[in-house]
Design a protein around this motif. Structure first.
Motif, mmCIF file in Angstrom:
data_model
loop_
_atom_site.group_PDB
_atom_site.id
_atom_site.type_symbol
_atom_site.label_atom_id
_atom_site.label_comp_id
_atom_site.label_asym_id
_atom_site.label_seq_id
_atom_site.Cartn_x
_atom_site.Cartn_y
_atom_site.Cartn_z
ATOM 1 N N ARG A 203 0.833 -1.197 0.000
ATOM 2 C CA ARG A 203 0.000 0.000 0.000
ATOM 3 C C ARG A 203 0.870 1.249 0.000
ATOM 4 N NH1 ARG A 203 -3.942 -0.003 3.512
ATOM 5 N NH2 ARG A 203 -3.814 -2.237 3.895
ATOM 6 N N LEU A 204 0.204 2.379 -0.240
ATOM 7 C CA LEU A 204 0.840 3.683 -0.120
ATOM 8 C C LEU A 204 0.453 4.290 1.224
ATOM 9 C CD1 LEU A 204 -0.038 4.922 -3.712
ATOM 10 C CD2 LEU A 204 2.208 4.131 -2.943
ATOM 11 N N PHE A 205 1.305 5.157 1.729
ATOM 12 C CA PHE A 205 1.070 5.694 3.065
ATOM 13 C C PHE A 205 1.361 7.196 3.059
ATOM 14 C CE2 PHE A 205 1.106 5.882 7.654
ATOM 15 C CZ PHE A 205 0.382 4.753 8.058
ATOM 16 N N VAL A 206 0.407 7.968 3.590
ATOM 17 C CA VAL A 206 0.547 9.428 3.664
ATOM 18 C C VAL A 206 0.330 9.874 5.102
ATOM 19 C CG1 VAL A 206 -0.352 11.666 2.907
ATOM 20 C CG2 VAL A 206 -0.264 9.745 1.296
ATOM 21 N N ILE A 207 1.245 10.682 5.617
ATOM 22 C CA ILE A 207 1.098 11.262 6.958
ATOM 23 C C ILE A 207 1.084 12.779 6.808
ATOM 24 C CG2 ILE A 207 2.106 11.506 9.264
ATOM 25 C CD1 ILE A 207 3.495 8.776 8.758
ATOM 26 N N ILE A 208 0.040 13.412 7.333
ATOM 27 C CA ILE A 208 -0.088 14.869 7.249
ATOM 28 C C ILE A 208 0.033 15.444 8.655
ATOM 29 C CG2 ILE A 208 -1.477 16.817 6.463
ATOM 30 C CD1 ILE A 208 -2.925 14.946 4.565
ATOM 31 N N GLU A 209 1.176 16.043 8.932
ATOM 32 C CA GLU A 209 1.447 16.653 10.235
ATOM 33 C C GLU A 209 0.720 18.001 10.337
ATOM 34 O OE1 GLU A 209 3.517 16.115 13.831
ATOM 35 O OE2 GLU A 209 4.347 15.117 12.074
ATOM 36 N N ASP A 210 0.164 18.284 11.518
ATOM 37 C CA ASP A 210 -0.540 19.560 11.735
ATOM 38 C C ASP A 210 -1.578 19.800 10.640
ATOM 39 O OD1 ASP A 210 0.868 20.249 14.075
ATOM 40 O OD2 ASP A 210 2.529 21.038 12.898
ATOM 41 N N ALA A 211 -2.423 18.813 10.450
ATOM 42 C CA ALA A 211 -3.419 18.888 9.377
ATOM 43 C C ALA A 211 -4.415 20.018 9.574
ATOM 44 C CB ALA A 211 -4.162 17.554 9.268
ATOM 45 N N HIS A 212 -4.502 20.537 10.791
ATOM 46 C CA HIS A 212 -5.430 21.641 11.053
ATOM 47 C C HIS A 212 -4.965 22.948 10.422
ATOM 48 C CE1 HIS A 212 -2.306 21.748 14.083
ATOM 49 N NE2 HIS A 212 -2.628 22.992 14.403
ATOM 50 N N LEU A 213 -3.697 22.991 9.977
ATOM 51 C CA LEU A 213 -3.176 24.221 9.370
ATOM 52 C C LEU A 213 -3.432 24.223 7.870
ATOM 53 C CD1 LEU A 213 0.188 24.608 11.328
ATOM 54 C CD2 LEU A 213 -2.032 25.652 11.800
ATOM 55 N N GLU B 69 -11.685 8.892 -2.380
ATOM 56 C CA GLU B 69 -11.150 7.819 -3.225
ATOM 57 C C GLU B 69 -9.634 7.731 -3.024
ATOM 58 O OE1 GLU B 69 -12.289 8.363 -7.269
ATOM 59 O OE2 GLU B 69 -14.408 8.611 -6.826
ATOM 60 N N PRO B 70 -9.206 7.178 -1.874
ATOM 61 C CA PRO B 70 -7.757 7.141 -1.588
ATOM 62 C C PRO B 70 -7.005 6.072 -2.352
ATOM 63 C CG PRO B 70 -8.988 6.051 0.147
ATOM 64 C CD PRO B 70 -10.012 6.606 -0.797
ATOM 65 N N GLY B 71 -7.703 5.264 -3.147
ATOM 66 C CA GLY B 71 -7.019 4.210 -3.883
ATOM 67 C C GLY B 71 -6.429 3.183 -2.933
ATOM 68 N N ASN B 72 -5.273 2.675 -3.289
ATOM 69 C CA ASN B 72 -4.613 1.657 -2.467
ATOM 70 C C ASN B 72 -3.674 2.343 -1.473
ATOM 71 O OD1 ASN B 72 -3.869 -0.852 -1.550
ATOM 72 N ND2 ASN B 72 -2.246 -1.106 -3.074
ATOM 73 N N GLY B 73 -4.281 3.207 -0.634
ATOM 74 C CA GLY B 73 -3.458 3.976 0.282
ATOM 75 C C GLY B 73 -4.121 4.178 1.631
ATOM 76 N N THR B 74 -3.313 4.551 2.596
ATOM 77 C CA THR B 74 -3.792 4.905 3.937
ATOM 78 C C THR B 74 -3.258 6.294 4.266
ATOM 79 O OG1 THR B 74 -3.819 2.608 4.706
ATOM 80 C CG2 THR B 74 -3.696 4.326 6.388
ATOM 81 N N VAL B 75 -4.154 7.145 4.729
ATOM 82 C CA VAL B 75 -3.798 8.524 5.056
ATOM 83 C C VAL B 75 -3.982 8.741 6.553
ATOM 84 C CG1 VAL B 75 -4.278 10.963 4.638
ATOM 85 C CG2 VAL B 75 -4.569 9.303 2.779
ATOM 86 N N ILE B 76 -2.979 9.328 7.197
ATOM 87 C CA ILE B 76 -3.090 9.703 8.606
ATOM 88 C C ILE B 76 -2.996 11.221 8.722
ATOM 89 C CG2 ILE B 76 -1.955 9.669 10.863
ATOM 90 C CD1 ILE B 76 -1.202 6.848 10.455
ATOM 91 N N LEU B 77 -3.996 11.802 9.329
ATOM 92 C CA LEU B 77 -3.981 13.225 9.645
ATOM 93 C C LEU B 77 -3.676 13.380 11.132
ATOM 94 C CD1 LEU B 77 -6.045 12.822 7.165
ATOM 95 C CD2 LEU B 77 -6.881 15.082 7.762
ATOM 96 N N ILE B 78 -2.805 14.318 11.456
ATOM 97 C CA ILE B 78 -2.441 14.575 12.849
ATOM 98 C C ILE B 78 -2.878 15.992 13.202
ATOM 99 C CG2 ILE B 78 -0.531 14.756 14.490
ATOM 100 C CD1 ILE B 78 1.021 12.788 12.755
ATOM 101 N N ALA B 79 -3.671 16.132 14.269
ATOM 102 C CA ALA B 79 -4.197 17.446 14.653
ATOM 103 C C ALA B 79 -4.459 17.478 16.150
ATOM 104 C CB ALA B 79 -5.479 17.758 13.884
ATOM 105 N N PRO B 80 -4.487 18.665 16.747
ATOM 106 C CA PRO B 80 -4.746 18.753 18.185
ATOM 107 C C PRO B 80 -6.203 18.505 18.560
ATOM 108 C CG PRO B 80 -4.428 20.941 17.262
ATOM 109 C CD PRO B 80 -4.099 19.966 16.181
ATOM 110 N N SER B 81 -7.110 18.748 17.621
ATOM 111 C CA SER B 81 -8.538 18.594 17.925
ATOM 112 C C SER B 81 -9.321 18.462 16.631
ATOM 113 C CB SER B 81 -9.040 19.807 18.721
ATOM 114 O OG SER B 81 -10.447 19.814 18.811
#
Length: 304
Positions: free
Chosen positions: A118-128, A143-155
């Motif tokens: 799979r593909l992997f995406v990490i988005i730091e401080d996604a609230h910005l 439609e993320p396709g064959n991927g996993t997305v992680i968003l990181i946010a305080p709230s």
């Protein structure tokens, strides 16, 4: 890497169960105050799913993973906060996740993995993210396709509700005093534990405690001791304001406002004084001349 995360047992258990049951969500939202393990957990989850172990350099070079951070613009290029700091660039605007970065994510997720399943995406401080990149990301999450997305946010409050609804939220909690001590000792920052103000300000966040300690090192011991006492007269206040603005960069001055606000609140819990510290922060963020801001504050608190 996941086993190295301290104090987030529930989050780690949920992620491991998802891997064991092979029910990986297309998108996750890691939510919690800064500095409590969200980023290291995201890295550990990526290692588990991509079946590899990352170093700092391999994080940047792995073909099936991208890690997106808020950026500044510099001569037509996007640079991260760490890159701006390394180049000693002073930026007035806050960094943010930009539409160009979301387009990069969309393009990345449209292809097939090269080394992994799979593909992997990490988005730091996604609230910005402003509205345009947030809406673009929303389409990608549909439609993320064959991927996993992680968003990181305080709230979740800082993100579009439609984005939140398309993610599985994983909550991270502040660490107990025991776990906070454990993490700081493992990171060779046990000296922070000797500063009760920093420990209290951290509110269970080792990352916040370490960042505060590093900020404190930018302040000379002599100035630090003077700041912990209210100026005795206007002349002393004016001299202190001059020293602060000559010795400290604006980010350190902003941190100092929080540090002193906490310090003086612990001493007398005076709401009027607390309000003056908050106004000082607002003025500094509004780019009012810093020395004038500090002069107004410190002469005003002489009578307290």
């Amino acid at each position: 890497m996941l086993n190295d995360v301290v104090g987030q047992e529930q989050a780690i258990t949920l992620l491991k169960q998802a891997v064991t049951s092979q029910k990986i969500a297309p998108a996750y939202l890691f939510v919690g105050i800064p500095g409590i393990g969200k980023s290291i957990t995201a890295q550990g989850f990526a290692e588990l799913l991509l079946n590899c172990s990352f170093t700092k350099s391999s994080l940047e070079s792995h073909p099936d993973l991208i890690w997106v951070e808020p950026t500044y613009t510099e001569r037509g290029n996007l640079i991260t906060v760490s890159q701006a700091s390394a180049q000693d660039l002073k930026k007035k605007a806050a960094p943010k996740i930009r539409i160009e970065q979301i387009r990069q994510i969309t393009q990345f997720l449209s292809r097939q993995p090269l080394k992994s399943d799979r593909l992997f995406v990490i988005i730091e401080d996604a609230h910005l993210m402003s509205e345009a990149p947030a809406n673009a990301l929303l389409k990608t999450l549909e439609e993320p396709g064959n991927g996993t997305v992680i968003l990181i946010a305080p709230s979740t409050d800082y993100l579009l509700s439609t984005i939140v609804s398309r993610c599985q939220s994983i909550r991270f909690t502040p660490l107990s005093q025991q776990n906070l001590q454990l993490v700081l000792e493992k990171a060779d920052y046990s000296q922070i534990l000797d500063n009760p103000s920093l420990v209290a300000m951290a509110q269970g966040s080792p990352g916040t405690a370490i960042s505060a300690w590093q900020q404190l090192q930018a302040i000379s011991p002599d100035l630090h001791q003077k700041l912990l006492q209210i100026p005795q007269n206007n002349l002393e206040a004016l001299m202190m304001a001059k020293t602060i603005t000559q010795e400290l960069e604006l980010p350190t001055q902003l941190w100092l406002v929080d540090y002193l606000q906490h310090h003086y609140w612990q001493q007398n819990q005076n709401s009027e004084l607390a309000s003056k510290w908050e106004k000082t922060r607002q003025y500094l963020l509004s780019y009012v001349q810093p020395r004038l801001v500090w002069e107004c504050l410190l002469t005003a608190i002489v009578s307290f």
